[in-house]
Design a protein around this motif. Sequence first.
Motif, PDB file in Angstrom:
ATOM      1  N   ASP A  65       0.872  -1.174   0.000  1.00  0.00           N
ATOM      2  CA  ASP A  65       0.000   0.000   0.000  1.00  0.00           C
ATOM      3  C   ASP A  65       0.913   1.230   0.000  1.00  0.00           C
ATOM      4  O   ASP A  65       2.143   1.080  -0.033  1.00  0.00           O
ATOM      5  N   ASP A  66       0.335   2.413  -0.007  1.00  0.00           N
ATOM      6  CA  ASP A  66       1.163   3.609  -0.232  1.00  0.00           C
ATOM      7  C   ASP A  66       2.290   3.753   0.784  1.00  0.00           C
ATOM      8  O   ASP A  66       3.418   4.098   0.429  1.00  0.00           O
ATOM      9  N   TYR A  67       1.981   3.476   2.062  1.00  0.00           N
ATOM     10  CA  TYR A  67       3.025   3.625   3.075  1.00  0.00           C
ATOM     11  C   TYR A  67       4.188   2.665   2.803  1.00  0.00           C
ATOM     12  O   TYR A  67       5.358   3.043   2.849  1.00  0.00           O
ATOM     13  N   TRP A  68       3.831   1.426   2.523  1.00  0.00           N
ATOM     14  CA  TRP A  68       4.860   0.409   2.312  1.00  0.00           C
ATOM     15  C   TRP A  68       5.631   0.641   1.016  1.00  0.00           C
ATOM     16  O   TRP A  68       6.825   0.347   0.936  1.00  0.00           O
TER      17      TRP A  68
ATOM     18  N   HIS B  42      -4.998  -5.170  -0.322  1.00  0.00           N
ATOM     19  CA  HIS B  42      -5.876  -4.265   0.429  1.00  0.00           C
ATOM     20  C   HIS B  42      -5.677  -2.792   0.060  1.00  0.00           C
ATOM     21  O   HIS B  42      -6.390  -1.937   0.566  1.00  0.00           O
ATOM     22  N   ALA B  43      -4.701  -2.484  -0.819  1.00  0.00           N
ATOM     23  CA  ALA B  43      -4.461  -1.069  -1.152  1.00  0.00           C
ATOM     24  C   ALA B  43      -5.713  -0.475  -1.798  1.00  0.00           C
ATOM     25  O   ALA B  43      -6.310  -1.083  -2.691  1.00  0.00           O
ATOM     26  N   HIS B  44      -6.077   0.717  -1.348  1.00  0.00           N
ATOM     27  CA  HIS B  44      -7.276   1.358  -1.901  1.00  0.00           C
ATOM     28  C   HIS B  44      -7.172   1.488  -3.424  1.00  0.00           C
ATOM     29  O   HIS B  44      -8.171   1.426  -4.114  1.00  0.00           O
ATOM     30  N   LYS B  45      -5.927   1.629  -3.898  1.00  0.00           N
ATOM     31  CA  LYS B  45      -5.736   1.839  -5.331  1.00  0.00           C
ATOM     32  C   LYS B  45      -5.906   0.576  -6.174  1.00  0.00           C
ATOM     33  O   LYS B  45      -5.880   0.659  -7.397  1.00  0.00           O
ATOM     34  N   GLU B  46      -6.017  -0.580  -5.539  1.00  0.00           N
ATOM     35  CA  GLU B  46      -6.145  -1.789  -6.366  1.00  0.00           C
ATOM     36  C   GLU B  46      -7.193  -2.765  -5.863  1.00  0.00           C
ATOM     37  O   GLU B  46      -7.442  -3.783  -6.499  1.00  0.00           O
ATOM     38  N   TYR B  67      -7.654   2.389   7.880  1.00  0.00           N
ATOM     39  CA  TYR B  67      -7.262   2.152   6.489  1.00  0.00           C
ATOM     40  C   TYR B  67      -7.869   0.841   5.969  1.00  0.00           C
ATOM     41  O   TYR B  67      -8.433   0.783   4.867  1.00  0.00           O
TER      42      TYR B  67
END
Lengths: 263, 263, 263
Positions: A65-68, B42-46, B67
Amino acid sequence: MEQALEKLRQTAPLVQSITNYVVMNNTANALLAVGASPIMAHAHKEVRDMVSIVHALVVNIGTLDDYWVESMALAAQHALELGKPWVLDPVGAGATPYRNEVLGQLIAFKPTVIRGNASEILSLANVAVASRGVDSANRSEEAVDAGRQLATQFDTVVCISGASDFVIDRHRTVRIENGHEWMPRVTGMGCTASVMIGAFLGAEEDPFEATVNAMTVMGVAGELAAEKSTGPGSLQLHFYDALFSLTDKQLLDRAKLTRNEPT
Amino acid sequence: MEQALEKLRQTAPLVQSITNYVVMNNTANALLAVGASPIMAHAHKEVRDMVSIVHALVVNIGTLDDYWVESMALAAQHALELGKPWVLDPVGAGATPYRNEVLGQLIAFKPTVIRGNASEILSLANVAVASRGVDSANRSEEAVDAGRQLATQFDTVVCISGASDFVIDRHRTVRIENGHEWMPRVTGMGCTASVMIGAFLGAEEDPFEATVNAMTVMGVAGELAAEKSTGPGSLQLHFYDALFSLTDKQLLDRAKLTRNEPT
Amino acid sequence: MEQALEKLRQTAPLVQSITNYVVMNNTANALLAVGASPIMAHAHKEVRDMVSIVHALVVNIGTLDDYWVESMALAAQHALELGKPWVLDPVGAGATPYRNEVLGQLIAFKPTVIRGNASEILSLANVAVASRGVDSANRSEEAVDAGRQLATQFDTVVCISGASDFVIDRHRTVRIENGHEWMPRVTGMGCTASVMIGAFLGAEEDPFEATVNAMTVMGVAGELAAEKSTGPGSLQLHFYDALFSLTDKQLLDRAKLTRNEPT
């Protein structure tokens, strides 16, 4: 390969992983079993400090995810700055646009080795593939040309894992035919291969040979484990026992390597 | 149930889990062992892109935070939009107000199946219960009425797991008496049941029968594993081996199902 | 120690862990196997609610980041407010400035017990040490003076784990010589020791004796497991089986404790 394991165990390399939640436990256990030491740290405030004390870095985008992603980029960039070897594991490449975008960002930091399954390597090389999510819908043979293209373009070693594993650079190809059919039924065996490459990169100068050593160790340990197992559950635990007790002699005796002439 | 496993293995369903950190490894291994394929993203972007390529989604709130709750909501909403089956696992329902609030939000996306232990199902149905955290302080029998109420209100299948498992919809009830007393001593067996339901939802039209199949597989595999085990540690690994080698014949021979007349 | 396990199993303590991703599965399994119940919850919106329902809290900074550090601080502060026992596991203390800064913040909430390896305890006591990341480069004996200093300064119990374990407070020292050389080759055995201390803190008034009990259980279970194992992989699973079936009689028979006079 003669003293690959002995050298590894004398070095006891520290391997930092920024990896997915699913496999952290497996990969830490595999590193400990073979004689290396795992570090998992991803906080932006310390990720570079950790890179500075380890022998090698492994970046695996499985549950990104963005943080990682920012952690991965900070770590990879610092590895490049310090000239430390690092491995990119492009889990699920091609499955979503987000993954492809992130991989484009990370590959700019010049990974020493890229290891993926055939679908991931094909996708990284911009070959359109039908995605099976994180599993491969393609055989590793099908990705050798794409792997060579990647290896040449990014001046890196590419490893395609599958029923046969291939280690490729600009000129060389090694095919490894060790392993067992149950291994893909254990989660994180590919991710474990990536940290194993990280461990051997920490103990061996030539990244190509380090990758060959790591993949052969994976395959031979898998075979030895399968002999004592009744399915993928018992395979996983015997795999750690096999990594722990594997000797260089066993490795040489069982290795099924084909080294191709430069193409 | 006659060819439940064969059908599952032919389909090899992709199951996306947005689940808790504790059990990710277990649930991935269980899916691989039985013949399905896990995806964790789980990334919101995918997260929506992933929902679009899988057969079923499983949402488990075990280690939720803001999140991840947003990821769960995005995925569940998209599953609803696409008409894909999804399972809600309300881990720790009733333990904190935050969990209850999140469950209220998620249940609005019409889960195909809800699986929990008795305390969780009672809590979801707004029955005040003494919480034991993520373990159940209640027997599954005590939650059957609450389960029916939930099933009716949300037009869903409800599964209450425990020493006896119950699968319930508006009219039907199946009681399953397979399993072994050591299973609750292995972390994530409930979560594994939820992804197993996800796998069978990917291979079977009727969500009620898919849930019955999944819970019977869990129980029978647990029994077979216990026969070879000396405690919960060895049970976990033999459980994967049992899932891997389980046949439809074994399943039918050992299933202890009671189908009740519509009430 | 006479009825330590019996008391624990009667209490069946709820132990909340805010811990690292790598070991969550292991520590949950160890708690379930010994007869306790794990809870893992870290959302800022519920972390205090969870502290209020558990018997003990364990905070482990292994894979910390800013969000999780805030969760740890909220939980530790609330444990202090409620007078509930809590354990601090300072994973990787000294490896990065960020870890040291976070530990300074957490220790202010007066942990009931601090458990680490020798390098971590030396680092916490501001003794300059060469870091090996999360492994210890020092023998536990070397950290006894530093441990006493910490125990005195923060009015806490300090446990140094290693080939020999030491439990220390202002006046007392117990040396425990149980365990097996393969245990450090299994990831998370130190973290498991910390949650085991949490479990015994939930069932025993005196934190010093609770810590001695926990560390002896770890060592004896490790020895029993090693007798059935062929390496660290099989050790891990037999370890859970041993925790599950361990009796107070076995514990007393095998315990190798040296209680020193107050110094």
